[in-house]
Write an enzyme that holds these catalytic residues in place. Structure first.
Site, PDB file in Angstrom:
ATOM      1  N   GLU A 152      37.684  10.916  -5.407  1.00 32.28           N
ATOM      2  CA  GLU A 152      38.486   9.795  -6.523  1.00 32.28           C
ATOM      3  C   GLU A 152      37.937   9.079  -6.771  1.00 32.28           C
ATOM      4  O   GLU A 152      36.739   9.151  -5.922  1.00 32.28           O
ATOM      5  CB  GLU A 152      39.867   9.671  -5.611  1.00 32.28           C
ATOM      6  CG  GLU A 152      40.337   9.333  -7.382  1.00 32.28           C
ATOM      7  CD  GLU A 152      40.750   9.710  -8.375  1.00 32.28           C
ATOM      8  OE1 GLU A 152      39.856  10.075  -8.474  1.00 32.28           O
ATOM      9  OE2 GLU A 152      42.115   9.701  -8.966  1.00 32.28           O
ATOM     10  N   ASP A 153      37.649   9.390  -7.999  1.00 28.61           N
ATOM     11  CA  ASP A 153      36.307   7.909  -8.857  1.00 28.61           C
ATOM     12  C   ASP A 153      37.065   6.449  -8.108  1.00 28.61           C
ATOM     13  O   ASP A 153      36.788   5.129  -7.431  1.00 28.61           O
ATOM     14  CB  ASP A 153      36.152   7.927 -10.521  1.00 28.61           C
ATOM     15  CG  ASP A 153      37.456   7.686 -10.589  1.00 28.61           C
ATOM     16  OD1 ASP A 153      38.398   7.997 -10.741  1.00 28.61           O
ATOM     17  OD2 ASP A 153      37.446   7.798 -11.831  1.00 28.61           O
ATOM     18  N   ASP A 157      43.572   2.584  -8.556  1.00 27.13           N
ATOM     19  CA  ASP A 157      43.949   1.153  -9.009  1.00 27.13           C
ATOM     20  C   ASP A 157      44.896   1.085  -7.970  1.00 27.13           C
ATOM     21  O   ASP A 157      45.471   0.736  -7.494  1.00 27.13           O
ATOM     22  CB  ASP A 157      43.247   1.041 -10.172  1.00 27.13           C
ATOM     23  CG  ASP A 157      43.439  -0.398 -10.781  1.00 27.13           C
ATOM     24  OD1 ASP A 157      44.222  -0.582 -10.716  1.00 27.13           O
ATOM     25  OD2 ASP A 157      42.623   0.179 -11.906  1.00 27.13           O
ATOM     26  N   PHE A 172      37.144  -4.492 -14.453  1.00 32.58           N
ATOM     27  CA  PHE A 172      37.062  -3.199 -15.056  1.00 32.58           C
ATOM     28  C   PHE A 172      35.151  -3.079 -15.076  1.00 32.58           C
ATOM     29  O   PHE A 172      34.869  -3.326 -15.406  1.00 32.58           O
ATOM     30  CB  PHE A 172      37.513  -3.437 -16.483  1.00 32.58           C
ATOM     31  CG  PHE A 172      37.487  -2.258 -16.414  1.00 32.58           C
ATOM     32  CD1 PHE A 172      39.378  -1.743 -16.425  1.00 32.58           C
ATOM     33  CD2 PHE A 172      37.060  -1.246 -17.258  1.00 32.58           C
ATOM     34  CE1 PHE A 172      38.906  -0.079 -17.490  1.00 32.58           C
ATOM     35  CE2 PHE A 172      37.244   0.454 -17.887  1.00 32.58           C
ATOM     36  CZ  PHE A 172      37.976   0.925 -17.810  1.00 32.58           C
ATOM     37  N   ARG A 208      30.168   6.268 -18.910  1.00 37.82           N
ATOM     38  CA  ARG A 208      29.455   7.798 -17.510  1.00 37.82           C
ATOM     39  C   ARG A 208      28.107   8.181 -17.856  1.00 37.82           C
ATOM     40  O   ARG A 208      27.785   8.321 -16.010  1.00 37.82           O
ATOM     41  CB  ARG A 208      30.471   9.186 -18.582  1.00 37.82           C
ATOM     42  CG  ARG A 208      32.229   9.211 -18.095  1.00 37.82           C
ATOM     43  CD  ARG A 208      32.783  10.558 -18.253  1.00 37.82           C
ATOM     44  NE  ARG A 208      34.313  10.279 -18.388  1.00 37.82           N
ATOM     45  CZ  ARG A 208      35.048  10.152 -18.167  1.00 37.82           C
ATOM     46  NH1 ARG A 208      35.296   9.592 -16.504  1.00 37.82           N
ATOM     47  NH2 ARG A 208      35.878  10.137 -18.368  1.00 37.82           N
TER      48      ARG A 208
HETATM   49  N1  HPA Z   1      37.227   1.344 -14.523  1.00 37.56           N
HETATM   50  C1  HPA Z   1      37.248   2.993 -15.259  1.00 37.56           C
HETATM   51  N2  HPA Z   1      38.763   3.809 -15.014  1.00 37.56           N
HETATM   52  C2  HPA Z   1      39.258   3.239 -14.208  1.00 37.56           C
HETATM   53  C3  HPA Z   1      39.022   1.514 -13.770  1.00 37.56           C
HETATM   54  C4  HPA Z   1      38.311   1.093 -13.907  1.00 37.56           C
HETATM   55  O1  HPA Z   1      37.713  -0.352 -13.784  1.00 37.56           O
HETATM   56  N3  HPA Z   1      40.147   1.176 -12.915  1.00 37.56           N
HETATM   57  C5  HPA Z   1      40.921   2.076 -13.353  1.00 37.56           C
HETATM   58  N4  HPA Z   1      40.596   3.051 -13.242  1.00 37.56           N
HETATM   59 MG    MG Z   2      39.760   8.915 -11.695  1.00 36.63          MG
END
Ligand code: HPA
Ligand code: MG
Length: 218
Positions: A134-135, A138, A187, A200
């Site tokens: 996962e990226d 949060d 963010f 992206r």
């Molecule tokens: N950036 C991009 N996508 C996200 C973030 C963020 O800080 N937090 C949750 N999704």
């Molecule tokens: Mg994600």
């Protein structure tokens, strides 16, 4: 010695770097505030995570499950490092890949109800060592829901690797097994993380500017 869930921690005071010190696509120059995590540092940390993951999961067939779209860069680079380990050590294991997208059931993101779209039938995960990639974590609600869902398919093991974890009061307290960086409640975009699908195509992880938010708002 790295302990499970340890991370490179960026403090609330972390300022990042002036944009002019790095190469930024011209089309985004006015839309970003600072470079927060340079691309090279992301790769160096990812290389080490690959080693931790193999130490922990490398005894049995791994299914690497990429959570799109934000996870695709981290996934590709992480797997390249795992592949390098596999071809340069006496022990190696086969790895297969799959790609999923998660969609919230309702507009209310706070419910955490999700639908998995794309990917193979989840029954292919039965008996496997599953690595979810996962990226960013949060609130952690989405990942908790996904883990509950996957459990029904009786994988041998499920671990989660997230490039970023945000320190936020909205967190439900979930912490992934492998973490690249722990970041303040800001963010961030770049390295496949987006703001309304933009950014992206940016190598570094950056903090978006007020004008950037305005320009690309939905
Ligand atoms: N950036 C991009 N996508 C996200 C973030 C963020 O800080 N937090 C949750 N999704
Ligand atoms: Mg994600």
């Amino acid at each position: 010695m790295a302990t499970p869930g340890s991370a490179v921690v960026l403090s609330d005071e972390e300022k990042g770097y002036d944009l002019d010190l790095f190469c930024i696509p011209k089309h985004y120059a006015a839309d970003l505030e600072r470079v927060y995590i340079p691309h090279g540092l992301i790769l160096d940390r990812t290389e080490r995570l690959a080693r931790e993951i193999m130490k922990d999961m490398g005894g049995h067939h791994i299914v690497a499950l990429c959570v799109l779209k934000g996870g695709y860069k981290f996934f590709a680079d992480l797997l390249d490092y795992i592949k390098a380990l596999n071809r340069n050590s006496d022990q190696s294991i086969p790895m297969t890949v799959d790609f999923i997208r998660l969609k919230s059931y309702s507009n209310d993101q706070s419910t955490g109800d999700i639908k998995v779209i794309g990917g193979d039938d989840l029954s292919t995960l039965t008996g496997k060592n599953v690595l979810i990639v996962e990226d960013i974590i949060d609130t952690g609600k989405t990942m908790m829901t996904l883990l509950q869902l996957l459990k029904q398919y009786k994988p041998k093991m499920v671990k989660v690797a997230s490039l970023l974890v945000k320190r936020t009061p909205r967190s439900v307290g979930y912490r992934p097994d492998f973490i690249g960086f722990e970041i303040p409640d800001k963010f961030v975009v770049g390295y496949a993380l987006d703001y309304n699908e933009y950014f992206r195509d940016l190598n570094h992880i950056c903090v978006i500017s007020e004008s950037g938010k305005e320009k690309y708002k939905a």
